[in-house]
Motif scaffolding. Structure first.
Motif, mmCIF file in Angstrom:
data_model
loop_
_atom_site.group_PDB
_atom_site.id
_atom_site.type_symbol
_atom_site.label_atom_id
_atom_site.label_comp_id
_atom_site.label_asym_id
_atom_site.label_seq_id
_atom_site.Cartn_x
_atom_site.Cartn_y
_atom_site.Cartn_z
ATOM 1 N N SER A 156 1.040 -1.184 -0.027
ATOM 2 C CA SER A 156 0.024 -0.077 -0.039
ATOM 3 C C SER A 156 0.675 1.051 0.053
ATOM 4 O O SER A 156 2.163 1.095 0.197
ATOM 5 N N ALA A 157 0.346 2.535 -0.072
ATOM 6 C CA ALA A 157 1.010 3.624 -0.093
ATOM 7 C C ALA A 157 1.328 3.760 1.525
ATOM 8 O O ALA A 157 0.785 3.328 2.302
ATOM 9 N N THR A 177 -2.366 8.351 0.734
ATOM 10 C CA THR A 177 -3.429 8.423 -0.195
ATOM 11 C C THR A 177 -4.464 9.519 0.184
ATOM 12 O O THR A 177 -4.955 10.068 -0.721
ATOM 13 N N GLU A 236 1.376 4.391 -3.963
ATOM 14 C CA GLU A 236 2.048 3.104 -4.227
ATOM 15 C C GLU A 236 3.190 2.974 -4.874
ATOM 16 O O GLU A 236 4.281 2.029 -4.600
ATOM 17 N N PHE A 242 -3.746 -1.765 -5.063
ATOM 18 C CA PHE A 242 -4.573 -0.769 -5.349
ATOM 19 C C PHE A 242 -4.781 -0.122 -6.878
ATOM 20 O O PHE A 242 -5.801 0.331 -7.206
ATOM 21 N N ARG A 282 -10.793 2.474 -2.728
ATOM 22 C CA ARG A 282 -10.106 2.548 -1.459
ATOM 23 C C ARG A 282 -9.912 1.345 -0.753
ATOM 24 O O ARG A 282 -10.812 0.669 -0.722
ATOM 25 N N GLY A 283 -8.709 1.270 -0.245
ATOM 26 C CA GLY A 283 -8.338 -0.155 0.574
ATOM 27 C C GLY A 283 -8.192 -1.279 -0.307
ATOM 28 O O GLY A 283 -8.109 -2.513 0.007
ATOM 29 N N GLY A 284 -7.968 -1.011 -1.603
ATOM 30 C CA GLY A 284 -8.003 -2.120 -2.796
ATOM 31 C C GLY A 284 -6.907 -2.956 -2.553
ATOM 32 O O GLY A 284 -6.664 -3.910 -3.501
ATOM 33 N N SER A 285 -5.867 -2.612 -1.817
ATOM 34 C CA SER A 285 -4.376 -3.326 -2.113
ATOM 35 C C SER A 285 -4.605 -4.993 -1.578
ATOM 36 O O SER A 285 -3.908 -5.759 -2.066
#
Ligand code: ASP
Ligand code: MG
Length: 457
Positions: free
Chosen positions: A39-40, A45, A120, A185, A199-202
């Motif tokens: 993630s970032a 983000t 990311e 993400f 959002r939160g897609g990682s």
């Protein structure tokens, strides 16, 4: 199945150099980990989202960019600085500045996604360098070369067949000799435009890549030591589960627990890949395995709590011995785009809760006057707010003796406003007044999950 593991690190795990170093230890200590999805860094983000809205003054924009820069520079300061690394990072930061300026002039969804992708892209650049500094055969991989999506910016849908074949061509061959560091993400559409998965897609990215490389295990490293019996803020007796099934985890998330979102797990479920959830801060503390088939199938696995529920009760004397009343009510709800959660019926009334979509910021459901007026044409309508939904999650709840007895004896002095049981083997849900919700969960947890528990058959 390969014997590769995937490690996915969330934003808090990559927030600063110390946190990133702990992640590097985790990767180095498990030689099966060949693919790392990041993630970032925490907060980045959110800053990019603010920039992408194009509403900041020049000064605010500069401040946000400076904050992103500060977060990354604090990490870079402790890395081995090569000219190449410095120029790559500077280039990424310069693009953030250019893009946010372009968006301020003319917002566009494709520019937004491009801007969001830099969180990311930066964290993966830095994490690869950190592993290289520690003597690891790490390489940076741009996930957009394989993560093909459609063009719905902000919530792109993945094209799984294309991804599987691109991963096989471009990514799998690298895993033999390298530790590949890539981004969660983000993806890219058929025209090469950057997209994001939401959002939160990682976690979802990690599960998709897990499916694509046929991983033996997907390890999701976050800031908690796994999935808990209930939210530890409700009772300090909550504890991390050793294992939980995908179905149970999905129910838990649906009913409000802030665990992995069920849809993020679907690719892993499809391929029967175990997903481990643990804390990168305390990897030795263990965590929870999410599996298709768990070894234990306890009646009670966990308790979820969802606050700010609205209960709508519709009553019609015309319903007595009538047919079609349920259909009428549900047609009206569907026309107003209302998704119903729990339902109970009696001869002349229906009680239902509405899910949280369509809620205001306090979580209170925004029932429209138009909807209520339409319902009132065919029935009386009563609306109650400030209820909490408690969900007992487990196995064979519908076919076990003693569940009801245990529930009601534990809550002997509590007004259980509504109860839904029997439709699912995996949950029993009920509503209580929000003011007693914490007490209800604490008591149930004590009765059902702590040493003194009396078994149910
Ligand atoms: N960085 C993205 C976000 O904050 C994706 C993720 O962390 O999963 O939403
Ligand atoms: Mg995150």
């Amino acid at each position: 199945m390969s014997n590769y593991h995937i490690a996915k690190f969330g934003g808090t795990s990559l927030a600063n150099f110390e946190a990133m170093s702990r992640c590097a230890d985790i990767v180095i200590n498990d030689s099966s980990t060949r693919l790392v999805v990041v993630s970032a860094s925490s907060g980045v983000t959110n800053l990019l989202v603010e920039l992408s809205q194009g509403q900041l003054s020049n000064k605010q924009r500069e401040q946000s960019i400076a904050r992103i820069k500060d977060i990354q520079m604090a990490i870079i300061a402790q890395l081995h600085l090569s000219d190449e690394l410095i120029s790559r990072v500077n280039h990424l930061l310069a693009q953030i500045s250019d893009l946010s300026m372009a968006i301020a002039k003319q917002p566009a969804a494709n520019l937004t996604d491009k801007l969001l992708s830099f969180g990311e892209r930066l964290s993966s650049t830095l994490f690869s360098q950190l592993l290289i500094d520690r003597g690891q055969p790490a390489i940076f991989f741009d996930v957009r070369d394989v993560m093909r999506t459609d063009s719905q910016h902000g919530k792109a849908l993945v094209d799984i067949d294309t991804i599987l074949s691109l991963v096989q061509q471009r990514l799998t061959p690298l895993l033999d000799k390298h530790i590949v560091i890539t981004q969660g993400f983000i993806g890219s559409d058929v025209n090469g435009h950057t997209t994001t998965l939401g959002r939160g897609g990682s976690d979802y990215s990690a599960a998709i890549l897990g499916e694509a490389i046929n991983a033996e295990q997907i390890n999701i490293w976050t800031d908690v030591s796994g999935i808990f019996t209930t939210d530890p803020r409700l009772t300090d007796q909550a504890y991390a589960l050793k294992e939980i099934s995908f179905n149970e985890a999905a129910e838990l998330a649906t009913f409000g627990a802030k665990v992995l979102h069920p849809s993020t797990l679907i690719p892993a479920m499809r391929k029967n890949i175990p997903v481990f959830v643990g804390s990168s801060r305390a990897p030795k503390a263990g965590g929870t395995l999410v599996l298709n088939e768990t070894t234990s199938k306890p009646v009670y696995r966990a308790i979820a709590l969802r606050r700010s529920q609205t209960l709508v009760t519709v009553t019609s004397v015309n319903m007595l011995h009538a047919t079609g009343f349920l259909a009428q009510v549900f047609t009206i709800l569907a026309q107003h785009n209302i998704s119903v959660d729990l339902v109970t019926t009696s001869e002349i009334s229906i009680a239902l809760t509405l899910d949280n979509t369509g809620s205001d910021s306090s979580g209170r459901h925004q029932l429209t006057d138009a909807l209520i007026d339409e319902l009132k044409k065919i029935c009386q309508v009563t609306i109650e707010h400030d209820l909490a939904l408690v969900a007992l999650i487990g196995n064979g709840i519908e076919s076990s003796c003693g569940v009801g007895a245990q529930l009601f004896s534990t809550l002997f002095d509590i007004n259980v406003r509504m109860i839904c049981q029997g439709a699912s083997a995996h949950n029993l849900c009920f509503l209580v007044d929000e003011s007693v919700a914490k007490d209800v969960v604490t008591r149930l947890h004590h009765a059902m999950f702590e040493d003194n528990q009396q078994g149910v058959a």
